[in-house]
Write an enzyme that holds these catalytic residues in place. Structure first.
Site, PDB file in Angstrom:
ATOM      1  N   GLU A   1     -10.038  12.327   8.044  1.00 37.79           N
ATOM      2  CA  GLU A   1      -9.906  13.645   7.416  1.00 37.79           C
ATOM      3  C   GLU A   1     -11.241  14.388   7.403  1.00 37.79           C
ATOM      4  OE1 GLU A   1      -7.217  13.574   3.658  1.00 37.79           O
ATOM      5  OE2 GLU A   1      -7.904  11.522   3.978  1.00 37.79           O
TER       6      GLU A   1
ATOM      7  N   LYS B   1      -3.710  -1.905   9.990  1.00 34.52           N
ATOM      8  CA  LYS B   1      -4.132  -2.112   8.605  1.00 34.52           C
ATOM      9  C   LYS B   1      -4.316  -3.591   8.288  1.00 34.52           C
ATOM     10  CE  LYS B   1      -3.070   2.260   7.300  1.00 34.52           C
ATOM     11  NZ  LYS B   1      -3.877   3.131   6.453  1.00 34.52           N
TER      12      LYS B   1
ATOM     13  N   THR C   1      -4.671   6.768  -0.089  1.00 37.53           N
ATOM     14  CA  THR C   1      -5.990   7.394   0.004  1.00 37.53           C
ATOM     15  C   THR C   1      -6.109   8.546  -0.973  1.00 37.53           C
ATOM     16  OG1 THR C   1      -5.977   6.818   2.322  1.00 37.53           O
ATOM     17  CG2 THR C   1      -7.652   8.394   1.620  1.00 37.53           C
TER      18      THR C   1
ATOM     19  N   ASP D   1      -8.981   0.370   2.227  1.00 35.90           N
ATOM     20  CA  ASP D   1      -7.957  -0.011   3.203  1.00 35.90           C
ATOM     21  C   ASP D   1      -8.468   0.366   4.601  1.00 35.90           C
ATOM     22  OD1 ASP D   1      -5.584  -0.534   4.532  1.00 35.90           O
ATOM     23  OD2 ASP D   1      -4.611   1.313   3.872  1.00 35.90           O
TER      24      ASP D   1
ATOM     25  N   GLU E   1      -9.315   4.016  -2.065  1.00 34.59           N
ATOM     26  CA  GLU E   1      -8.125   3.839  -2.898  1.00 34.59           C
ATOM     27  C   GLU E   1      -8.484   3.085  -4.168  1.00 34.59           C
ATOM     28  OE1 GLU E   1      -4.577   2.436  -0.960  1.00 34.59           O
ATOM     29  OE2 GLU E   1      -5.250   3.078   1.027  1.00 34.59           O
TER      30      GLU E   1
ATOM     31  N   THR F   1      -8.782  -5.625   4.009  1.00 31.37           N
ATOM     32  CA  THR F   1      -8.776  -4.682   2.892  1.00 31.37           C
ATOM     33  C   THR F   1      -9.794  -5.215   1.896  1.00 31.37           C
ATOM     34  OG1 THR F   1      -6.441  -4.164   3.226  1.00 31.37           O
ATOM     35  CG2 THR F   1      -7.357  -3.671   1.051  1.00 31.37           C
TER      36      THR F   1
ATOM     37  N   HIS G   1      -4.177  13.913   1.122  1.00 31.09           N
ATOM     38  CA  HIS G   1      -4.295  12.968   2.239  1.00 31.09           C
ATOM     39  C   HIS G   1      -3.032  12.988   3.095  1.00 31.09           C
ATOM     40  CE1 HIS G   1      -5.246   9.345   4.510  1.00 31.09           C
ATOM     41  NE2 HIS G   1      -4.072   8.861   4.171  1.00 31.09           N
TER      42      HIS G   1
ATOM     43  N   ARG H   1      -7.359   3.883  13.400  1.00 32.31           N
ATOM     44  CA  ARG H   1      -6.482   5.052  13.625  1.00 32.31           C
ATOM     45  C   ARG H   1      -5.863   5.076  15.009  1.00 32.31           C
ATOM     46  NH1 ARG H   1      -5.542   6.005   8.530  1.00 32.31           N
ATOM     47  NH2 ARG H   1      -7.443   6.429   7.370  1.00 32.31           N
TER      48      ARG H   1
ATOM     49  N   GLU I   1     -10.292   3.886   3.923  1.00 32.17           N
ATOM     50  CA  GLU I   1      -9.465   4.669   3.004  1.00 32.17           C
ATOM     51  C   GLU I   1      -9.922   4.345   1.589  1.00 32.17           C
ATOM     52  OE1 GLU I   1      -5.281   4.095   3.879  1.00 32.17           O
ATOM     53  OE2 GLU I   1      -5.395   5.529   5.529  1.00 32.17           O
TER      54      GLU I   1
ATOM     55  N   ARG J   1       1.575  14.873  13.207  1.00 33.78           N
ATOM     56  CA  ARG J   1       2.881  15.452  13.537  1.00 33.78           C
ATOM     57  C   ARG J   1       2.899  16.979  13.551  1.00 33.78           C
ATOM     58  NH1 ARG J   1       3.840  11.220  10.234  1.00 33.78           N
ATOM     59  NH2 ARG J   1       3.634  12.572   8.444  1.00 33.78           N
TER      60      ARG J   1
ATOM     61  N   TYR K   1       2.808   3.085  15.044  1.00 31.85           N
ATOM     62  CA  TYR K   1       3.386   3.270  13.715  1.00 31.85           C
ATOM     63  C   TYR K   1       4.842   3.732  13.663  1.00 31.85           C
ATOM     64  CZ  TYR K   1       3.311   8.401  13.157  1.00 31.85           C
ATOM     65  OH  TYR K   1       3.565   9.735  13.251  1.00 31.85           O
TER      66      TYR K   1
ATOM     67  N   TYR L   1       1.133   5.713  -0.478  1.00 30.61           N
ATOM     68  CA  TYR L   1       0.700   6.890   0.293  1.00 30.61           C
ATOM     69  C   TYR L   1       0.892   8.082  -0.627  1.00 30.61           C
ATOM     70  CZ  TYR L   1       0.748   9.666   4.726  1.00 30.61           C
ATOM     71  OH  TYR L   1       0.494  10.523   5.776  1.00 30.61           O
TER      72      TYR L   1
ATOM     73  N   ASP M   1       0.841  -1.194   0.000  1.00 26.86           N
ATOM     74  CA  ASP M   1       0.000   0.000   0.000  1.00 26.86           C
ATOM     75  C   ASP M   1       0.877   1.246   0.000  1.00 26.86           C
ATOM     76  OD1 ASP M   1      -2.560   1.112  -0.111  1.00 26.86           O
ATOM     77  OD2 ASP M   1      -2.513   1.580   2.016  1.00 26.86           O
TER      78      ASP M   1
ATOM     79  N   GLN N   1      -3.084   2.602  15.009  1.00 27.72           N
ATOM     80  CA  GLN N   1      -2.043   3.153  14.134  1.00 27.72           C
ATOM     81  C   GLN N   1      -1.208   4.221  14.853  1.00 27.72           C
ATOM     82  OE1 GLN N   1      -3.721   4.796  10.547  1.00 27.72           O
ATOM     83  NE2 GLN N   1      -1.755   5.330   9.651  1.00 27.72           N
TER      84      GLN N   1
HETATM   85 MN    MN Z   1      -3.953   3.002   2.663  1.00 26.34          MN
END
Ligand code: MN
Length: 411
Positions: free
Chosen positions: A359, A249, A345, A229, A199, A253, A131, A233, A197, A140, A240, A126, A124, A236
């Site tokens: 989001e 994840k 995403t 996906d 995708e 899927t 996104h 959260r 997500e 962050r 992560y 990004y 997967d 994650q």
């Molecule tokens: Mn994804």
């Protein structure tokens, strides 16, 4: 822009039909307790191509008898073109073969649909700029939103092929280790921030060993599916760093049941957005390798009506699947037939074009409004999430079918 190709299957000739003759997507179906069979959607029917091959009407080394599309993919691009060409001829309005072909048409609504290909491995990416910026800002802060590598290469992680399921498969809310910013110690429990997500998944149809060019990567992609996906959260956020997503994840899927071929999407090719930093030569595209595909997400709470919560377009991606695949092989990583490459995403710039709930609700701070006064920050038990996609031509569309899953409570 190309026009509708007319078929003697009447239902395939309407502008609202997802599966006109221009499309011919590949799937696997069964009737009752019957075996899995390779089929091609046309109008409101499935053409049993395994049956056509058994009858000697078409011939592809017996690969259409396997009940899965991987062995056909292995034949290579000249055969991919030949099957599409022969089916187009047999189903065209002016074909004189209607009486021979008609016995192999099955009503779509009587069929169960299955995984159209065996997923060899799943990666997967990004590669949606909006996104990545949004998630980066939430995780962050705005100053470090886009990682320093992001404008120079498509970044991704190796996922789990075993987690990929076909549209319609129920999804169970996962447990995981959770530690919020204000928690002193971690705890283990059901995810409270379960998300989707939006995708597109690219399917690798040819083996490779060693690095391949962007052009070769483009040629090796057999087709595309919608891909959700599912993402926890809260799991994650705690797990992560520094190695990326893991259990967040790994629950499931979901992919759509029909593979829309790269050949069918040919009229809808478009360029990636303008580069902010020039890419190194090995990642530069020799031509347009992205597609103009309209996408949407519907959310239907149990016993309620559906609200469309997102409308966007695949043409928002900063990197194409061909660039992602070239990057994937750049170290010499071998690719297998049936490898699945998630786009990342797909979010647009607008508030209603964001491809994930984290989001849309800005980390749960601004719940979105659904029909009948309902609100959502994340997926709730009983919710059905449905992804849809279509490339639009002159009086026709290339539809992807739906990519749906319903969340059940944690056990
Ligand atoms: Mn994804």
């Amino acid at each position: 822009m190309t026009d509708l190709k007319r078929s003697w299957v009447d239902s395939a000739n309407s502008a609202t039909c997802q599966f006109p003759l221009n499309n011919l997507p590949y799937g696997v179906f069964s009737i009752g307790a019957g075996p899995h069979r390779c089929g091609v959607a046309i109008g409101d029917r499935i053409l049993d191509v395994a049956g056509l091959e058994s009858a000697g009407i078409i011939s592809f080394d017996g690969t259409l008898q396997s009940g899965i599309w991987n062995s056909f993919m292995a034949l290579g691009q000249s055969h991919w073109r030949r099957l599409r060409h022969e089916l187009t001829g047999l189903l065209a309005e002016d074909s004189d073969r209607q009486a021979d072909i008609e016995p192999y048409l099955v009503p779509l609504k009587e069929a169960a649909l299955h995984m159209p290909f065996e997923v060899a491995e799943f990666t997967d990416f990004y590669s949606g700029r909006h996104h990545a910026t949004n998630i980066g800002t939430m995780f962050r802060g705005a100053d470090n939103a886009l990682p320093p590598n992001w404008l120079h290469l498509p970044i991704g992680y190796n996922g789990r092929a075993s987690s990929v399921v076909v549209s319609g498969t129920d999804i169970q809310r996962p447990h995981g280790q959770l530690k919020g910013p204000d928690d002193e110690v971690p705890r283990f429990g059901p995810s409270q921030r379960f998300d989707i997500e939006l995708e597109l998944g690219a399917i690798v149809g040819q083996r490779s060993r060693g690095p391949i060019s962007v052009q070769q990567a483009f040629n090796n992609i057999f087709g595309y599916v919608l891909l959700n996906d599912w993402s926890a959260r809260d799991i994650q956020a705690w797990e992560y760093q520094p190695l990326g997503p893991f259990q967040a994840k790994a629950t499931a899927t979901t992919i759509s049941a029909w593979i829309v071929t790269a050949l069918a999407l040919e009229p809808f090719r478009c360029s990636t957005p303008e580069r902010e930093k020039e890419l190194l030569a090995y990642l530069q595209e020799p031509g347009p390798m992205l597609y103009d595909i309209e996408l949407e997400v519907g959310l239907r709470p149990q016993d309620n009506s559906e609200t469309v919560i997102c409308r966007t377009n695949y043409n928002e991606m900063y990197y194409s699947a061909a660039q992602q695949l070239a990057q994937h092989t750049s170290s010499g990583c071998p690719m297998r037939i049936g490898d699945l490459i998630g786009s990342g995403t797909i979010s647009g710039a607008e508030k209603n074009s964001l491809g994930s709930l984290v989001e849309l609700s800005w980390g749960g701070k601004e719940p979105i409004e659904l029909n009948e006064g309902l609100r959502r920050s994340f997926v709730e038990d009983g919710d059905t999430l449905t992804l849809r996609g279509a490339a639009r031509g002159n009086g026709y569309q290339i539809g992807f079918g739906s990519c749906a899953g319903t969340l059940s409570a944690a056990k």
